[in-house]
Design a protein around this motif. Structure first.
Motif, short mmCIF file in Angstrom:
data_model
loop_
_atom_site.label_atom_id
_atom_site.label_comp_id
_atom_site.label_asym_id
_atom_site.label_seq_id
_atom_site.Cartn_x
_atom_site.Cartn_y
_atom_site.Cartn_z
N PHE A 72 0.83 -1.21 0.00
CA PHE A 72 0.00 0.00 0.00
C PHE A 72 0.86 1.25 0.00
N PHE A 73 1.81 1.30 0.92
CA PHE A 73 2.63 2.50 1.04
C PHE A 73 3.56 2.67 -0.17
N VAL A 74 4.12 1.57 -0.66
CA VAL A 74 5.00 1.65 -1.83
C VAL A 74 4.22 2.06 -3.06
N ALA A 75 3.10 1.37 -3.32
CA ALA A 75 2.31 1.66 -4.51
C ALA A 75 1.73 3.06 -4.47
N SER A 76 1.28 3.48 -3.28
CA SER A 76 0.72 4.82 -3.15
C SER A 76 1.78 5.88 -3.44
N SER A 77 2.99 5.67 -2.92
CA SER A 77 4.07 6.62 -3.16
C SER A 77 4.44 6.69 -4.63
N VAL A 78 4.54 5.54 -5.28
CA VAL A 78 4.91 5.50 -6.70
C VAL A 78 3.82 6.16 -7.54
N ALA A 79 2.53 5.87 -7.22
CA ALA A 79 1.43 6.46 -7.98
C ALA A 79 1.37 7.97 -7.80
N GLN A 80 1.65 8.45 -6.58
CA GLN A 80 1.63 9.88 -6.32
C GLN A 80 2.67 10.61 -7.16
N LYS A 81 3.77 9.94 -7.46
CA LYS A 81 4.83 10.55 -8.27
C LYS A 81 4.51 10.51 -9.76
N GLY A 82 3.39 9.90 -10.12
CA GLY A 82 2.98 9.87 -11.52
C GLY A 82 3.61 8.77 -12.34
N ASN A 83 4.30 7.83 -11.70
CA ASN A 83 4.93 6.73 -12.42
C ASN A 83 3.91 5.60 -12.57
N ASN A 84 2.97 5.78 -13.50
CA ASN A 84 1.87 4.84 -13.64
C ASN A 84 2.32 3.45 -14.08
N GLY A 85 3.36 3.41 -14.91
CA GLY A 85 3.85 2.12 -15.38
C GLY A 85 4.34 1.23 -14.26
N ALA A 86 5.03 1.83 -13.29
CA ALA A 86 5.53 1.06 -12.14
C ALA A 86 4.44 0.82 -11.11
#
Length: 242
Positions: A72-86
């Protein structure tokens, strides 16, 4: 209940801002639907394990919870940065594991007289009806009313998390919630997440741009998963489960 910090941050970001992503919710809906379908698949997998290999369910359930919190925390952080592919495969895995962690509650509902498969369907239908009703209400809230409702729901969810943590700690010592309190807690949870569904339509377009559809989808996903959980808990409690 892992959406609490995400929810507070969204409200802080939205405060005093105009709409920055008028189409973000529409863009998020396909990903929300995909996440819910993966959750249903994960739940089916969990039910299969319970029925065929019950001895391994609890260890895998605990592992899924721990991994889910990390994801949750990893995916949320990555999504917030706009890195949709990751972010996308992380969120897909998160949705599957969420379904697995829900399978115990769904199994209990299926075994509870008066709930069963009809109760599970009712909980899912309740989420759909909430979405339909929440959209026009949340989209048309004034800035003053929207922020007031957002703050109220935020405080309510924080209080609910404290109560649930207390329930968990007491259960470790063999002290379980009386039936009438479980009904009250579950009913309050339903009301809070219905309110959260309304708030999503006010907060998310003021928090995310149209391209930030994955974090918006995650926020909505958490709202409806928690609503589903509390509707099921309420149905089980009403039908006599302590």
């Amino acid at each position: 209940m892992s959406n609490t910090s995400n929810f507070r941050q969204a409200i802080r970001d939205a405060k005093g801002q105009a709409i920055v992503g008028p189409n973000v919710i529409a863009n998020a809906l396909p990903w929300l639907g995909g996440g819910l379908m993966l959750t249903a698949l994960g739940t089916y997998g969990g039910l299969t394990v319970i029925n065929n290999n019950p001895q391994i369910f609890m260890p895998t359930f605990i592992g899924a919870i721990i991994l889910n919190l990390i994801l949750f925390f990893v995916a949320s952080s990555v999504a917030q940065k706009g890195n949709n592919g990751a972010a996308l495969p992380l969120l897909a895995t998160y949705s599957l594991l969420s379904g697995y962690t829900l399978s115990g509650l769904v199994f209990l509902a299926l075994q509870t007289s008066g709930v069963g498969i009809a109760g599970v369907g009712f909980a899912a239908l309740g989420c759909g009806v909430t979405f339909i009703a929440a959209k026009p209400i949340g989209s048309n809230l004034s800035e003053k009313d929207g922020m007031a409702l957002s703050k109220t729901i935020q405080l309510g969810i924080i209080a609910l998390c404290v109560v649930l943590l207390g329930q968990l700690l007491l259960s470790v010592f063999g002290i379980f919630t009386p039936g009438f309190l479980e009904v009250a807690i579950s009913a309050i949870g339903v009301l809070l997440f219905v309110g959260s569904a309304v708030v999503d339509f006010f907060v998310l377009p003021r928090t995310y741009t149209d391209d930030q559809y994955l974090p918006a989808a995650l926020s909505m996903y958490l709202t409806y998963i928690n609503l589903f959980v509390f509707i099921l808990r309420l149905l089980i409690a009403i039908n006599g489960r302590d």
